[in-house]
Motif scaffolding. Structure first.
Motif, PDB file in Angstrom:
ATOM      1  N   ILE B   7       0.844  -1.200   0.000  1.00 49.20           N
ATOM      2  CA  ILE B   7       0.000   0.000   0.000  1.00 49.20           C
ATOM      3  C   ILE B   7       0.871   1.239   0.000  1.00 49.20           C
ATOM      4  O   ILE B   7       1.897   1.302   0.679  1.00 49.20           O
ATOM      5  CB  ILE B   7      -1.015   0.007   1.171  1.00 49.20           C
ATOM      6  CG1 ILE B   7      -1.824   1.297   1.145  1.00 49.20           C
ATOM      7  CG2 ILE B   7      -0.338  -0.198   2.518  1.00 49.20           C
ATOM      8  CD1 ILE B   7      -3.098   1.250   1.920  1.00 49.20           C
ATOM      9  N   PHE B   8       0.449   2.194  -0.810  1.00 47.28           N
ATOM     10  CA  PHE B   8       1.155   3.447  -0.973  1.00 47.28           C
ATOM     11  C   PHE B   8       0.114   4.544  -0.763  1.00 47.28           C
ATOM     12  O   PHE B   8      -0.926   4.548  -1.435  1.00 47.28           O
ATOM     13  CB  PHE B   8       1.737   3.492  -2.384  1.00 47.28           C
ATOM     14  CG  PHE B   8       2.316   4.808  -2.767  1.00 47.28           C
ATOM     15  CD1 PHE B   8       3.611   5.134  -2.424  1.00 47.28           C
ATOM     16  CD2 PHE B   8       1.564   5.730  -3.484  1.00 47.28           C
ATOM     17  CE1 PHE B   8       4.150   6.361  -2.779  1.00 47.28           C
ATOM     18  CE2 PHE B   8       2.097   6.954  -3.840  1.00 47.28           C
ATOM     19  CZ  PHE B   8       3.392   7.273  -3.491  1.00 47.28           C
ATOM     20  N   LEU B   9       0.350   5.443   0.190  1.00 44.54           N
ATOM     21  CA  LEU B   9      -0.655   6.455   0.520  1.00 44.54           C
ATOM     22  C   LEU B   9      -0.415   7.720  -0.296  1.00 44.54           C
ATOM     23  O   LEU B   9       0.632   8.346  -0.176  1.00 44.54           O
ATOM     24  CB  LEU B   9      -0.626   6.770   2.014  1.00 44.54           C
ATOM     25  CG  LEU B   9      -0.931   5.578   2.928  1.00 44.54           C
ATOM     26  CD1 LEU B   9      -0.783   5.984   4.389  1.00 44.54           C
ATOM     27  CD2 LEU B   9      -2.327   5.019   2.665  1.00 44.54           C
ATOM     28  N   GLN B  15      -1.387   8.839   6.736  1.00 44.64           N
ATOM     29  CA  GLN B  15      -0.149   8.193   7.206  1.00 44.64           C
ATOM     30  C   GLN B  15      -0.220   7.593   8.616  1.00 44.64           C
ATOM     31  O   GLN B  15       0.362   6.532   8.843  1.00 44.64           O
ATOM     32  CB  GLN B  15       1.035   9.147   7.065  1.00 44.64           C
ATOM     33  CG  GLN B  15       1.385   9.382   5.596  1.00 44.64           C
ATOM     34  CD  GLN B  15       2.737  10.021   5.374  1.00 44.64           C
ATOM     35  OE1 GLN B  15       3.467  10.288   6.312  1.00 44.64           O
ATOM     36  NE2 GLN B  15       3.071  10.272   4.109  1.00 44.64           N
ATOM     37  N   PRO B  16      -0.925   8.245   9.558  1.00 41.65           N
ATOM     38  CA  PRO B  16      -1.024   7.601  10.881  1.00 41.65           C
ATOM     39  C   PRO B  16      -1.771   6.271  10.845  1.00 41.65           C
ATOM     40  O   PRO B  16      -1.664   5.456  11.761  1.00 41.65           O
ATOM     41  CB  PRO B  16      -1.811   8.634  11.711  1.00 41.65           C
ATOM     42  CG  PRO B  16      -1.693   9.916  10.978  1.00 41.65           C
ATOM     43  CD  PRO B  16      -1.549   9.565   9.528  1.00 41.65           C
ATOM     44  N   GLU B  17      -2.543   6.041   9.764  1.00 43.30           N
ATOM     45  CA  GLU B  17      -3.374   4.835   9.646  1.00 43.30           C
ATOM     46  C   GLU B  17      -2.653   3.689   8.943  1.00 43.30           C
ATOM     47  O   GLU B  17      -3.214   2.605   8.791  1.00 43.30           O
ATOM     48  CB  GLU B  17      -4.629   5.153   8.809  1.00 43.30           C
ATOM     49  CG  GLU B  17      -5.490   6.265   9.360  1.00 43.30           C
ATOM     50  CD  GLU B  17      -6.169   5.805  10.616  1.00 43.30           C
ATOM     51  OE1 GLU B  17      -6.804   4.737  10.582  1.00 43.30           O
ATOM     52  OE2 GLU B  17      -6.025   6.509  11.627  1.00 43.30           O
ATOM     53  N   LEU B  18      -1.444   3.926   8.448  1.00 39.60           N
ATOM     54  CA  LEU B  18      -0.807   2.948   7.563  1.00 39.60           C
ATOM     55  C   LEU B  18      -0.726   1.553   8.185  1.00 39.60           C
ATOM     56  O   LEU B  18      -1.081   0.555   7.558  1.00 39.60           O
ATOM     57  CB  LEU B  18       0.596   3.410   7.144  1.00 39.60           C
ATOM     58  CG  LEU B  18       1.256   2.452   6.144  1.00 39.60           C
ATOM     59  CD1 LEU B  18       0.694   2.639   4.747  1.00 39.60           C
ATOM     60  CD2 LEU B  18       2.764   2.608   6.116  1.00 39.60           C
ATOM     61  N   GLY B  19      -0.268   1.506   9.438  1.00 38.09           N
ATOM     62  CA  GLY B  19      -0.093   0.212  10.100  1.00 38.09           C
ATOM     63  C   GLY B  19      -1.412  -0.533  10.238  1.00 38.09           C
ATOM     64  O   GLY B  19      -1.485  -1.752  10.034  1.00 38.09           O
ATOM     65  N   ARG B  20      -2.464   0.203  10.547  1.00 33.91           N
ATOM     66  CA  ARG B  20      -3.785  -0.408  10.723  1.00 33.91           C
ATOM     67  C   ARG B  20      -4.285  -0.980   9.398  1.00 33.91           C
ATOM     68  O   ARG B  20      -4.798  -2.111   9.342  1.00 33.91           O
ATOM     69  CB  ARG B  20      -4.768   0.656  11.244  1.00 33.91           C
ATOM     70  CG  ARG B  20      -6.116   0.133  11.656  1.00 33.91           C
ATOM     71  CD  ARG B  20      -6.997   1.232  12.221  1.00 33.91           C
ATOM     72  NE  ARG B  20      -7.329   2.267  11.247  1.00 33.91           N
ATOM     73  CZ  ARG B  20      -8.238   2.130  10.277  1.00 33.91           C
ATOM     74  NH1 ARG B  20      -8.915   0.995  10.157  1.00 33.91           N
ATOM     75  NH2 ARG B  20      -8.469   3.121   9.426  1.00 33.91           N
ATOM     76  N   LEU B  21      -4.117  -0.221   8.317  1.00 29.98           N
ATOM     77  CA  LEU B  21      -4.551  -0.693   6.999  1.00 29.98           C
ATOM     78  C   LEU B  21      -3.736  -1.912   6.568  1.00 29.98           C
ATOM     79  O   LEU B  21      -4.278  -2.898   6.064  1.00 29.98           O
ATOM     80  CB  LEU B  21      -4.406   0.435   5.959  1.00 29.98           C
ATOM     81  CG  LEU B  21      -5.219   1.698   6.249  1.00 29.98           C
ATOM     82  CD1 LEU B  21      -4.920   2.777   5.211  1.00 29.98           C
ATOM     83  CD2 LEU B  21      -6.716   1.389   6.260  1.00 29.98           C
ATOM     84  N   LEU B  22      -2.437  -1.841   6.803  1.00 30.27           N
ATOM     85  CA  LEU B  22      -1.551  -2.941   6.430  1.00 30.27           C
ATOM     86  C   LEU B  22      -1.906  -4.210   7.217  1.00 30.27           C
ATOM     87  O   LEU B  22      -1.934  -5.311   6.659  1.00 30.27           O
ATOM     88  CB  LEU B  22      -0.101  -2.536   6.696  1.00 30.27           C
ATOM     89  CG  LEU B  22       0.979  -3.514   6.271  1.00 30.27           C
ATOM     90  CD1 LEU B  22       1.018  -3.637   4.752  1.00 30.27           C
ATOM     91  CD2 LEU B  22       2.344  -3.079   6.801  1.00 30.27           C
ATOM     92  N   ALA B  23      -2.206  -4.039   8.504  1.00 26.66           N
ATOM     93  CA  ALA B  23      -2.550  -5.181   9.361  1.00 26.66           C
ATOM     94  C   ALA B  23      -3.787  -5.892   8.824  1.00 26.66           C
ATOM     95  O   ALA B  23      -3.831  -7.129   8.739  1.00 26.66           O
ATOM     96  CB  ALA B  23      -2.786  -4.706  10.790  1.00 26.66           C
ATOM     97  N   HIS B 143       4.336   4.347   3.021  1.00 34.93           N
ATOM     98  CA  HIS B 143       3.989   3.170   2.222  1.00 34.93           C
ATOM     99  C   HIS B 143       4.593   1.926   2.867  1.00 34.93           C
ATOM    100  O   HIS B 143       5.495   2.034   3.706  1.00 34.93           O
ATOM    101  CB  HIS B 143       4.421   3.321   0.769  1.00 34.93           C
ATOM    102  CG  HIS B 143       5.879   3.600   0.545  1.00 34.93           C
ATOM    103  ND1 HIS B 143       6.488   4.774   0.922  1.00 34.93           N
ATOM    104  CD2 HIS B 143       6.848   2.852  -0.033  1.00 34.93           C
ATOM    105  CE1 HIS B 143       7.768   4.740   0.579  1.00 34.93           C
ATOM    106  NE2 HIS B 143       8.023   3.586   0.005  1.00 34.93           N
ATOM    107  N   ALA B 144       4.092   0.777   2.456  1.00 37.50           N
ATOM    108  CA  ALA B 144       4.546  -0.456   3.095  1.00 37.50           C
ATOM    109  C   ALA B 144       4.265  -1.651   2.194  1.00 37.50           C
ATOM    110  O   ALA B 144       3.365  -1.623   1.353  1.00 37.50           O
ATOM    111  CB  ALA B 144       3.825  -0.648   4.427  1.00 37.50           C
ATOM    112  N   LEU B 145       5.057  -2.690   2.390  1.00 38.42           N
ATOM    113  CA  LEU B 145       4.796  -3.983   1.762  1.00 38.42           C
ATOM    114  C   LEU B 145       4.621  -5.011   2.875  1.00 38.42           C
ATOM    115  O   LEU B 145       5.179  -4.855   3.963  1.00 38.42           O
ATOM    116  CB  LEU B 145       5.972  -4.437   0.898  1.00 38.42           C
ATOM    117  CG  LEU B 145       6.296  -3.644  -0.355  1.00 38.42           C
ATOM    118  CD1 LEU B 145       7.463  -4.289  -1.082  1.00 38.42           C
ATOM    119  CD2 LEU B 145       5.083  -3.592  -1.269  1.00 38.42           C
TER     120      LEU B 145
END
Lengths: 223, 298
Positions: B7-9, B15-23, B143-145
């Motif tokens: 996911i790439f925001l 951005q504060p939500e990235l970890g929650r979305l990734l989880a 962003h994260a993989l």
């Protein structure tokens, strides 16, 4: 009308209901890419799925009319026997694989291996298909209103392929064939009955050169 | 089988939500990879004069003592944040000197990632456990993989899990199996690429590391990978500014992409993307075989 909301109902409960029902009009809400939705249905039910589905939706379909108002994951309508499966969006790989009968309509594009090993199903794709489509096709028709990827009809036995757009490289033993009046007629009928708006005259026909699988007496020593 | 998510925001407000979305995406891919999970997260890039490394210890570790020792030896400010079995180190020093020091003084530690923004966390065990252990819901980022692993060709350990670092701020996750990894591993080791396990995906990561070192751009390296890597793969490659996706020419391994005004996402299956806000309005497509896709902040 029965409604299954997959946010609260399980896919297993939905499929059990479909297996038990002899006739119904059923809506599935929130499919959210789940697998095996409306699999193994064996009666004249109408199933309307409100969103995108995951793997193997409407697999082994018999008699039922399944409509997916979204995209379908890999293996949609795999081994379809009869009935109709309609996808309003795109389908992922091996749509209609090994289908024996019935009709599969994809209003968007299909990706690789569409109609692989098809054995009697009619597949009508309003968009394009990916590579290796109709690989080892044995019976039925694959109609592609857009373009077809490489190796179309590779190792095809029998089956009719109609393509309106460009095709990549043809697969082994797949050749262009004459569009006879009978073929034109059956293609036009298929387009009309599936409600896909295209002129049959704009298509070209492809099929088997029958060199790969036929016993050839002149080559008896090679076998 | 394995699961990949990325996911790439586009909307920085998320951005504060990235970890929650990734989880949520990662947990949805548990069926595809129940034995290990891992993520690469990009956030809070450090200044050019500093570097950020993720370290992993197989045993209980005295991270505070490491921080003190490192600061004294390198004569640099060192910050250290512990995340379960991992620690993120930010040092006001050149990355090569920190890596050299760690390898010489603390060979018991594994360097999971190095760069200015990247952090890599991975562990064997089910994705749901991983999410809890590493408090993914609390992590921010741009962003994260993520990867959920179902091992098919080598052992189930943290070292064999994905993502694999492929250089500064780069990493790779893989769904598939490579058939020429033994020969390629020998060749890469000969070229001085450090490959630590018998895992095929680590060879793909090493290959990219080698090509980038030889001066290829990421795009060139991936184009060349299409010729040099034999086997099945969907790759997602994390970069400092975004991510890239590549499928092999046969494209048996699934991949779906989606984009809204807020984000770009990729996953092995749509059901992972279905977890994201605003997905009803997303443009959704399947990446074509043998085609490099990239996203990034320009």
């Amino acid at each position: 009308m029965t409604v299954f909301d997959l946010n609260s109902d399980s896919v297993r409960a939905l499929n059990q209901h479909l297996h038990d029902a002899s006739s119904d009009y059923l809506t599935v809400k929130n499919p959210a890419g789940r697998h095996c939705i409306a699999c193994g249905v064996d009666s004249a039910v109408e199933v309307s799925i409100d969103g995108h589905v995951g793997y193997y939706c409407a697999g082994m379909n018999k008699k039922a009319q399944v409509t997916i108002a979204g995209n379908a994951g890999p293996g949609v309508a795999e081994n379809i026997m009869s009935g109709t499966v309609r996808i309003r969006g795109n389908a992922s790989q091996y749509a209609g694989a090994s289908g024996r009968g019935g009709t599969l309509i994809i209003e968007g594009d299909a990706s690789a291996r569409c109609g692989i090993s098809m054995k009697g199903v009619d597949i009508v794709v309003a968009g394009s298909v990916g590579h290796m489509s109709a690989f080892m096709a044995q019976k039925g028709s694959l109609v592609v209103c857009g373009d077809a990827g490489d190796f179309l009809g590779d190792s095809i036995y029998e089956a009719c392929i109609y393509v309106r757009g460009k095709i990549g490289e043809l697969g082994a033993d797949c050749i262009e064939k004459e569009m006879t009046a009978a073929h034109l007629d059956s293609l036009a009928q298929l387009l009309t009955s599936t409600g896909v708006d295209a002129n049959a005259k704009e298509f070209r026909r492809y099929g088997s050169a029958r060199k790969l699988y036929n016993f050839n007496v002149d080559h008896a020593d090679d076998y | 089988m394995c699961g990949i998510v990325g996911i790439f925001l586009k909307n920085e407000g998320l951005q504060p939500e990235l970890g929650r979305l990734l989880a949520a995406m990662l947990i949805e891919m548990s069926d595809r990879g129940p034995d290990s999970a891992g993520i690469a997260l990009y956030r809070d890039p450090v200044a050019d004069s500093s570097c950020k490394l993720t370290l992993h210890s197989a045993e209980q570790y005295d991270w505070d003592a490491l921080r003190t020792e490192m600061a004294a030896s390198l004569q640099a400010d060192v910050k250290l944040d512990v995340h379960a079995s991992h620690a993120v180190v930010i040092a006001a020093a050149q990355v090569a000197s920190v890596q050299d020091w760690l390898r010489a003084q603390h060979p018991e530690l594994r360097i999971m990632s190095a760069g200015s923004a990247i952090e890599i966390y991975k562990e064997k065990g089910p994705p749901r456990e991983f999410v809890k252990q590493f408090k993914l819901h609390e992590l921010n980022g741009s962003h994260a993989l993520g990867h959920t692993r179902m091992a098919t060709e080598s052992a189930v350990t943290t070292e064999h899990s994905h993502p694999f670092s492929t250089g500064m701020d780069l990493c790779l996750v893989h769904n598939g199996s490579l058939s020429n990894h033994n020969r390629l591993r020998q060749k890469l080791r000969g070229a001085g690429v450090d490959i630590q396990t018998d895992n095929d995906s680590e060879v793909a990561a090493g290959y990219l590391m080698w090509r980038l070192r030889e001066g290829d751009s990421l795009e060139e390296a991936l184009q060349r990978a299409l010729t040099d890597l034999d086997g099945f793969y969907t790759f997602a490659i994390g970069t400092k500014d975004g991510f890239a996706v590549l499928r092999d020419p046969i494209a048996c391994k699934p991949a779906v992409m989606a984009e809204t005004d807020e984000w770009v996402a990729m996953a092995s299956e749509f059901r992972a993307i279905a977890q994201l806000p605003g997905v009803e309005n997303a443009t959704i497509w399947e990446p074509l075989p043998a085609t490099v896709y990239t996203w990034g902040r320009s």
